[in-house]
Structure formats: structure tokens, C-alpha cells
Design an enzyme around this catalytic site. Structure first.
Site, PDB file in Angstrom:
ATOM      1  N   HIS A 132       0.672  -0.838   0.105  1.00 29.49           N
ATOM      2  CA  HIS A 132      -0.253   0.104  -0.223  1.00 29.49           C
ATOM      3  C   HIS A 132       1.091   1.423   0.125  1.00 29.49           C
ATOM      4  O   HIS A 132       0.314   2.399  -0.279  1.00 29.49           O
ATOM      5  CB  HIS A 132      -0.706  -0.023   0.883  1.00 29.49           C
ATOM      6  CG  HIS A 132      -2.361  -0.881   1.140  1.00 29.49           C
ATOM      7  ND1 HIS A 132      -2.622  -1.223   0.297  1.00 29.49           N
ATOM      8  CD2 HIS A 132      -2.176  -2.163   2.071  1.00 29.49           C
ATOM      9  CE1 HIS A 132      -3.422  -2.549   0.520  1.00 29.49           C
ATOM     10  NE2 HIS A 132      -3.129  -2.773   1.686  1.00 29.49           N
ATOM     11  N   ASP A 159      -3.242 -10.663  -1.923  1.00 27.29           N
ATOM     12  CA  ASP A 159      -3.100  -9.891  -0.548  1.00 27.29           C
ATOM     13  C   ASP A 159      -5.157  -9.885  -1.319  1.00 27.29           C
ATOM     14  O   ASP A 159      -5.496  -9.269  -2.311  1.00 27.29           O
ATOM     15  CB  ASP A 159      -2.740  -8.615  -0.575  1.00 27.29           C
ATOM     16  CG  ASP A 159      -3.255  -8.127   0.874  1.00 27.29           C
ATOM     17  OD1 ASP A 159      -2.378  -8.706   1.834  1.00 27.29           O
ATOM     18  OD2 ASP A 159      -3.769  -7.063   1.158  1.00 27.29           O
ATOM     19  N   HIS A 185      -6.934  -7.047  -0.602  1.00 28.78           N
ATOM     20  CA  HIS A 185      -6.811  -5.856  -0.485  1.00 28.78           C
ATOM     21  C   HIS A 185      -6.184  -5.130  -1.798  1.00 28.78           C
ATOM     22  O   HIS A 185      -5.015  -5.701  -2.232  1.00 28.78           O
ATOM     23  CB  HIS A 185      -6.788  -5.043   0.412  1.00 28.78           C
ATOM     24  CG  HIS A 185      -7.676  -4.843   1.997  1.00 28.78           C
ATOM     25  ND1 HIS A 185      -6.773  -6.450   3.132  1.00 28.78           N
ATOM     26  CD2 HIS A 185      -8.383  -4.328   2.155  1.00 28.78           C
ATOM     27  CE1 HIS A 185      -7.025  -5.940   3.545  1.00 28.78           C
ATOM     28  NE2 HIS A 185      -8.433  -5.212   3.127  1.00 28.78           N
ATOM     29  N   ASP A 197      -5.196 -12.615   3.684  1.00 34.14           N
ATOM     30  CA  ASP A 197      -6.119 -12.591   3.959  1.00 34.14           C
ATOM     31  C   ASP A 197      -7.401 -12.691   3.477  1.00 34.14           C
ATOM     32  O   ASP A 197      -8.516 -12.194   3.685  1.00 34.14           O
ATOM     33  CB  ASP A 197      -6.074 -10.958   4.188  1.00 34.14           C
ATOM     34  CG  ASP A 197      -5.446 -10.316   3.476  1.00 34.14           C
ATOM     35  OD1 ASP A 197      -4.627 -10.462   2.605  1.00 34.14           O
ATOM     36  OD2 ASP A 197      -5.026  -9.334   3.575  1.00 34.14           O
TER      37      ASP A 197
END
Length: 316
Positions: A127, A164, A166, A253
Site C-alpha cells: 500500500h 492479498d 486488498h 487475508d
């Protein structure tokens, strides 16, 4: 059996995020315990964690941002840029050790000492933007690794696979206009409205147009949906791009037991996707794969997920 490197260092546990934060040191201890309990630790080659030279950090992040991050830790600030980025005085040095260890893994793979590697590091990275910390991330580990192998080993084409749950907004934006790095991400969208990027029509820009591919997954979907999208979007793209090394943003996740998502991916899916990534690497990248930990917050599942992940790397 492949020569698989394992990057883990007790100093990564010194990055403290405070109470109630999901990105905790126990994530790494769970991963290491899972690998050790499975009898795999002695089959792995240790990768040393050393602080990264700042020139590799500056290949991705602005010097002003790096100085600001260092100063914030030195001054005892408890967060950087957003409430998600909780930190402590040791966070800057730990982030340097994470990057430096990953670059050591890359060097060892590129020089032939290893076939592949798993880097269990904190803080995560995908990120992190050029000049901003986001989503638990400070330095964009995978992006820095891509620039490192391009500069030091004359790699012309780097493939990045990010699974991931996200979207890796920072990684995508860093390479938006770069045709030498192909960024692929499969992620939940919307995912608690974070980070809000990674839509299907984002393809990159300028010379990099066509070298970004996103596969958004709706909440509630599971293995079959993930496999269908990966087979449709990732495999043809990388078969055409022919990456010379594959870097993996490894987030666990999307698992059905992880509270950070609404997707329903099984443990078996993570084995499947890594087997497919290694197959792709065998076709164009001489098997060279560097896996770097991103998310994954279910402490009861991380031991088996990590041990399965490492077993796939060892099997090649």
C-alpha cells in the site's frame, strides 16, 4: 527439492503497532512456528536481514518522504500519514531491515544460491505510495525489489502477482507508466472501502498502458471464482509478457477465516495459486520466485498457510 530461502528475523518483531491493531508481531511468530512444526525449517536456507542501502529505497520513494519517516520515529510519533500506520521508535529501522533482507533474497536467487525464497517480514509494503505511508505499509518492499533486480542484474521484465485481499495501490501506481513491470492483482472490491483502487478498467498509463491487470472479486466469493479469474486474466498475460523473475505480494487475508475480508478462499486455494505461479516462473523466469509477506491476520490459520506455502516452494 528446490533450494528455498527463508527470511525471518527477531528484529521484525520490534515494530509495535499498539493495542487493537491487526498487524502484530505475533503474525510472524505464528508463521515461523508453523514452518518449524511442519519439519520444514531445517530444509530452508536462512536469508540474512541487513539494513537496505538508502539508494534502493530512493529508487521508489522520495528522499523527503524517507527523511520524514525517519524523523517521525526518532521524535516518538505514534503514527505516520494515517491512523492505520501506527508505529514506534524502532519502526523505521525495522522497515529498512525488511527491505534489506528482501534484497538479499533477490541477490541470492539471481546469483544462483537459491531457487526461490519466502520473506516473512514486517512491516508489509504494497500500500505504500511514493511519498505516503498507507495501510500498515511504509516502504513498498516489492516495488523496491523490482527496481533492485532491474538495476543490479539487468532484468528487463519483472512480473508482480499480488493476491492479498486488498489491492496494492502503491505498487500499481509506482509502475503505472512502466512497460518493464507487469502488475497483476486479484482482490476483493469493494473491500471495506479500502483502498478503493484496483478496478477492472485500470490498465496503466502512457508507455505502461496494458501492463496492469486487476481482477476484482465481489464479497462472498471463493475458490471457484478466484480460479476462474486467474485463469482468464493472469495466465495469458504472463505467458505473453514472459517475466524474467516473479515477485509475489503474498497476502493470506482472503481466507474464509480472516476477519479482514468477506471472501471465502480456502487453505487449498493458496497451495493451488503458488503451484501455478511456480509453473509460470518455470516457463520464462528460470523458476525464480520471491514471495514477500503482505497481509494475513488470522493467527490460527497462519501456521498452516505458511507451512503449505513453503512446502510448495520446496517442491518447485
Amino acid at each position: 527439492m528446490k533450494r528455498t530461502g527463508f527470511l525471518y528475523d527477531e528484529r521484525y518483531l520490534l515494530h509495535k503497532t499498539g493495542p487493537f491493531h491487526p498487524e502484530v508481531p505475533e503474525r510472524l511468530t505464528a508463521i515461523r512456528q508453523g514452518i518449524e512444526s511442519a519439519g520444514l525449517l531445517d530444509r530452508l536456507t536462512p536469508v540474512p536481514a541487513v539494513p537496505s542501502d538508502l539508494r534502493w529505497i530512493h529508487a521508489v520513494h522520495t528522499p523527503e518522504y524517507v527523511r520524514r519517516f525517519e524523523a517521525a520515529c526518532r521524535d516518538g510519533k505514534q503514527m505516520l500519514d494515517s491512523a492505520d500506520n501506527q508505529m514506534c521508535p524502532q519502526t523505521y529501522e525495522v522497515a529498512l531491515l525488511a527491505v534489506g533482507g528482501i534484497l538479499e533474497a533477490c541477490r541470492m536467487v539471481m546469483e544462483g544460491a537459491l531457487d526461490n525464497a519466502f520473506c516473512a517480514v514486517r512491516p508489509p509494503g504494497h500500500h505504500a505510495e511514493v511519498s505516503r505511508a498507507m495501510g500498515f505499509c511504509y516502504f513498498n518492499n516489492v516495488a523496491i525489489a523490482a527496481r533492485y533486480v532491474q538495476s543490479q542484474f539487468a532484468i528487463g521484465r519483472v512480473g508482480i502477482v499480488d493476491f492479498d485481499v486488498h489491492h496494492g495501490n502503491g505498487t500499481q501506481h509506482i509502475f503505472d507508466d512502466d512497460p518493464t513491470v507487469y502488475y497483476y492483482s486479484i482482490h476483493q472490491h469493494p473491500s471495506f472501502a479500502y483502498p478503493g483502487t484496483g478496478r477492472e478498467f485500470e490498465y496503466g498509463r502512457g508507455e505502461g498502458y496494458g501492463y496492469t491487470k486487476n481482477s476484482p472479486v465481489l464479497p462472498g466469493q471463493g475458490d471457484d471464482d478466484y480460479r476462474r479469474l486467474i485463469e482468464r486474466d493472469l495466465f495469458p498475460a504472463f505467458d505473453q509478457f514472459q517475466p524474467e523473475i516473479i515477485l509475489v505480494s503474498t497476502g493470506f487475508d482472503a481466507h474464509r477465516d480472516d476477519d479482514m475480508s468477506d471472501t471465502k478462499v480456502s487453505t487449498e486455494f493458496y497451495t493451488w495459486i503458488m503451484e501455478r505461479i511456480l509453473e509460470m516462473a518455470g516457463r520464462s523466469a528460470k523458476g525464480r520466485v520471491i514471495s514477500v509477506l503482505e497481509g494475513g491476520y488470522c493467527l490460527k490459520r497462519l501456521p498452516e498457510l505458511a507451512s503449505n506455502h513453503v512446502q510448495v516452494l520446496l517442491n518447485g
